[in-house]
Design a protein around this motif. Sequence first.
Motif, PDB file in Angstrom:
ATOM      1  N   GLY A  71     -25.148 -29.931 -20.542  1.00 15.38           N
ATOM      2  CA  GLY A  71     -24.942 -30.351 -19.203  1.00 15.38           C
ATOM      3  C   GLY A  71     -25.700 -29.592 -18.238  1.00 15.38           C
ATOM      4  N   GLY A  72     -26.712 -28.596 -18.698  1.00 12.99           N
ATOM      5  CA  GLY A  72     -27.857 -28.037 -18.114  1.00 12.99           C
ATOM      6  C   GLY A  72     -27.190 -27.037 -17.029  1.00 12.99           C
ATOM      7  N   GLU A  73     -26.027 -26.537 -16.918  1.00  8.24           N
ATOM      8  CA  GLU A  73     -25.595 -25.484 -16.112  1.00  8.24           C
ATOM      9  C   GLU A  73     -24.389 -24.630 -16.623  1.00  8.24           C
ATOM     10  N   VAL A  74     -23.958 -23.511 -16.189  1.00 10.85           N
ATOM     11  CA  VAL A  74     -23.306 -22.645 -16.721  1.00 10.85           C
ATOM     12  C   VAL A  74     -22.485 -21.802 -15.646  1.00 10.85           C
ATOM     13  N   CYS A  75     -21.318 -21.663 -15.756  1.00 15.29           N
ATOM     14  CA  CYS A  75     -20.660 -20.794 -15.002  1.00 15.29           C
ATOM     15  C   CYS A  75     -20.678 -19.301 -15.302  1.00 15.29           C
ATOM     16  N   VAL A  76     -20.971 -18.475 -13.991  1.00 14.58           N
ATOM     17  CA  VAL A  76     -21.094 -17.009 -14.306  1.00 14.58           C
ATOM     18  C   VAL A  76     -19.735 -16.452 -15.238  1.00 14.58           C
ATOM     19  N   CYS A  77     -18.567 -17.202 -14.918  1.00 10.90           N
ATOM     20  CA  CYS A  77     -17.542 -16.889 -15.676  1.00 10.90           C
ATOM     21  C   CYS A  77     -17.603 -17.001 -17.355  1.00 10.90           C
ATOM     22  N   ASP A  78     -18.502 -17.967 -17.694  1.00  9.17           N
ATOM     23  CA  ASP A  78     -18.845 -18.057 -19.376  1.00  9.17           C
ATOM     24  C   ASP A  78     -19.813 -17.187 -19.672  1.00  9.17           C
ATOM     25  N   LEU A  79     -20.593 -16.681 -18.825  1.00  7.32           N
ATOM     26  CA  LEU A  79     -21.754 -15.631 -19.317  1.00  7.32           C
ATOM     27  C   LEU A  79     -21.421 -14.307 -19.289  1.00  7.32           C
TER      28      LEU A  79
END
Length: 142
Positions: A71-79
């Motif tokens: 999807g090309g993007e990630v939430c900081v909550c997942d990092l």
Amino acid sequence: MSNQDLVLLDQADGTAGTSGTARASGSADCCPGLLTAPLDEVQAAELAKVFKALGDPVRLRLLSMIASRAGGEVCVCDLTPAFDLSQPTVSHHLKLLRQAGLIDCERRGTWVYYWLVPEMTDRLAAILTRPTDAPAPDGAAS
């Protein structure tokens, strides 16, 4: 690295400009590769700032996690949970990657979403790639 924005070479004309993100208007083939022509002092200094951002294992992992996310993007909550670091420390590392022009972000409500800036990674790849018609240096594996 300092807290101020990094100065990145403008990909269109080679002049310096201040930016938190890479310029999408330029192409990766504007600047000579390391193996085709020597970098001048300014180019070397600016490129060193980007490589310094990549020189930390945490930042390298963060970049890899962002770049490989479907999807090309990630939430900081997942990092943040992937590291044994506090949330402010992870945010600091993300800020340094953003200042180097490697990633960009957008706040959506409570969370910040990050994505790779492909123009910058393409530019780095082009700088490090040996031209296909260039012979391998003596003693180097091909």
